[in-house]
Design an enzyme around this catalytic site. Structure first.
Site, PDB file in Angstrom:
ATOM      1  CD  GLU A   1      -2.520   0.994   2.876  1.00 50.07           C
ATOM      2  OE1 GLU A   1      -2.130   0.163   3.720  1.00 50.07           O
ATOM      3  OE2 GLU A   1      -3.504   1.726   3.062  1.00 50.07           O
TER       4      GLU A   1
ATOM      5  CE  LYS B   1      -6.961   1.067   3.864  1.00 50.21           C
ATOM      6  NZ  LYS B   1      -5.822   1.802   4.470  1.00 50.21           N
TER       7      LYS B   1
ATOM      8  CB  CYS C   1      -4.025  -2.089   4.843  1.00 55.20           C
ATOM      9  SG  CYS C   1      -2.996  -2.275   6.312  1.00 55.20           S
TER      10      CYS C   1
HETATM   11  N1  GLN Z   1      -5.863  -2.652  10.448  1.00 49.00           N
HETATM   12  C1  GLN Z   1      -4.656  -2.108   9.931  1.00 49.00           C
HETATM   13  C2  GLN Z   1      -3.638  -1.943  11.047  1.00 49.00           C
HETATM   14  O1  GLN Z   1      -4.015  -1.896  12.199  1.00 49.00           O
HETATM   15  C3  GLN Z   1      -4.933  -0.830   9.211  1.00 49.00           C
HETATM   16  C4  GLN Z   1      -3.746  -0.098   8.674  1.00 49.00           C
HETATM   17  C5  GLN Z   1      -3.979   0.424   7.275  1.00 49.00           C
HETATM   18  O2  GLN Z   1      -5.084   0.401   6.754  1.00 49.00           O
HETATM   19  N2  GLN Z   1      -2.928   0.874   6.614  1.00 49.00           N
HETATM   20  O3  GLN Z   1      -2.457  -1.914  10.782  1.00 49.00           O
END
Ligand code: GLN
Length: 416
Positions: free
Chosen positions: A55, A134, A184
């Site tokens: 990402e 996303k 993510c």
């Molecule tokens: N759930 C992910 C974390 O806690 C979210 C991080 C992201 O979206 N970049 O790392």
């Protein structure tokens, strides 16, 4: 009446994951380091079929305002600018698909362009074939007014020429894989508020029969400071700083100390670890963060074999039906009303490319990029929802703190 016959096709792919530590305002340096790293990857007949980047792979992640991120955003309509240029060059150099996370602006010619956290899928000719945005946003995304994907989770076809073998005739065939991208937070419960057991992302892809799941990530290590109070706590920041010093890396983490992992024969079982095993320390940067890897497996629970599902169906079939109706899904935690495990007998491939390094002295990323196959086998009597569940095959993981590349040859079966 003739029954439709399905054929089993064995798909063979070579997948490369690139783990990077991009820092904000160092786009050029990150691109340069990426090429140094990529130059280790074979070209020609041994080149990968798919290369996955994290990402916001080249720009860095912790942007704190719209103004700050705007100069780093790329317009997906023209598909121009340094990030698209890079992705196209990679695809052409290795004759493969490239998936890369980047900040997207949809230009309407004014300052009001809509911003997304996106992943571009570029084919071997250098054409953008899919752009995923996303759907579930993390707090940091909201700081720069990122919008949610209006389409929600999506699937799209990705074709691979001569990468299948018809298991009946032994003939080589072209395959079109049902593919999905998750960025993510997409793997987490919506806003961290939705019921944990809804497993929205995994359920969506189980219901649609997605065969290839690609996840560019900037997932945080548990030593990160995430709430406002902690972020301003000088003592807590100092601990991170001292720990990085102890590991011999600068405050932004390791860069250019590459981990090249092409070891196709590395024993996957060695890194199976029970979720009882808790390792919260940010050290041993060459080794994966198994607490995180186990958590990712847990978020794919619908794809894991769990013998206990048989009991749910016997006792709570109606309750299952009610939840599915409420959620608008075709399964719940992998079960349907007629089928204890919808995924049984199927295969799906999961490729997670996560970033590493540290930003703001507070956000520590977890690295540990890895490749997994859910094999749909219910031959093992374990209800473990972690990497010790043998219905997931672990092809390999990178360490938590080093930039690098992991390549694996994967094999999985699809029905046609
Ligand atoms: N759930 C992910 C974390 O806690 C979210 C991080 C992201 O979206 N970049 O790392």
């Amino acid at each position: 009446m003739t029954r439709p016959t399905t054929t089993k096709i064995l798909v063979d792919l070579r997948i490369a994951l690139v783990q990077l530590n991009p820092q904000i305002s160092q786009l050029e340096q990150t691109i340069k380091r990426s090429w140094t790293l990529l130059n280790n990857i074979p070209k020609g007949s041994k080149s990968p079929d798919l290369i996955v980047f994290p990402e916001f792979a080249l720009t860095g992640y912790n942007f704190h305002s719209r103004e700050q991120i705007l100069p780093y955003c790329s317009d997906s309509v023209s598909a121009k600018g340094p990030i698209f240029q890079f992705a196209k060059q990679v695809s052409k150099a290795f004759n493969c698909y490239t998936v890369i996370g980047y900040p997207e602006r949809v230009d309407d010619g004014s300052d009001l362009s809509v911003l997304y956290n996106s992943a571009a899928v570029v084919n071997a000719n250098g054409n953008l074939v899919f752009n995923y945005r996303k759907s579930f946003l993390y707090e940091t995304d909201k700081e720069w007014q990122c919008e949610e994907n209006p389409e929600g989770f999506q699937t799209f076809p990705l074709s691979f020429l001569q990468k299948g073998t018809d298991l009946k005739t032994g003939e080589k065939v072209d395959v079109i894989l049902k593919t999905g991208v998750g960025i993510c937070m997409d793997l987490s419960p919506y806003e961290f508020k939705a019921p944990f057991n809804d497993f929205e992302f995994a359920t969506y892809h189980l219901d649609r029969g997605t065969e290839l799941i690609i996840c560019p990530m900037a997932w945080l290590h548990s030593s990160s400071l995430t709430d406002a109070e902690d972020k301003n706590d000088r003592g807590k920041k100092m601990l991170i700083k001292e720990n990085l010093k102890l590991n011999g890396v600068p405050e932004y983490g390791s860069q250019g100390d590459f981990q090249i992992n092409f070891n196709q024969n590395s024993k996957p079982d060695r890194i199976r670890m029970d979720s009882e095993f808790v390792d919260k320390d940010y050290d041993k940067l060459n080794e994966p963060d198994m607490t995180n890897v186990n958590y990712w497996m847990l978020r794919f629970l619908p794809f894991l074999n769990l013998p206990i599902r048989n009991n749910w169906l016997q006792n709570n079939g109606d309750v299952l039906g009610q939840i599915m109706e409420m959620n608008g899904t075709k399964s719940y935690m992998g079960a349907t009303q007629s089928d204890p495990w919808k995924f049984k007998g199927k295969n799906a491939l999961l490729a997670i490319a996560n970033r590493c390094g540290v930003e703001d002295g507070t956000t520590v990323f977890a690295g540990s990029s890895g490749i997994y196959k859910f094999n749909g086998e219910d031959t093992h009597e374990s209800d473990h929802i972690d990497t010790t569940n043998e219905s997931v095959y672990l092809y390999g993981n990178m360490g938590k703190g080093k930039e690098g590349v992991l390549i694996r040859d994967v094999e999985f079966e699809i029905d046609r």
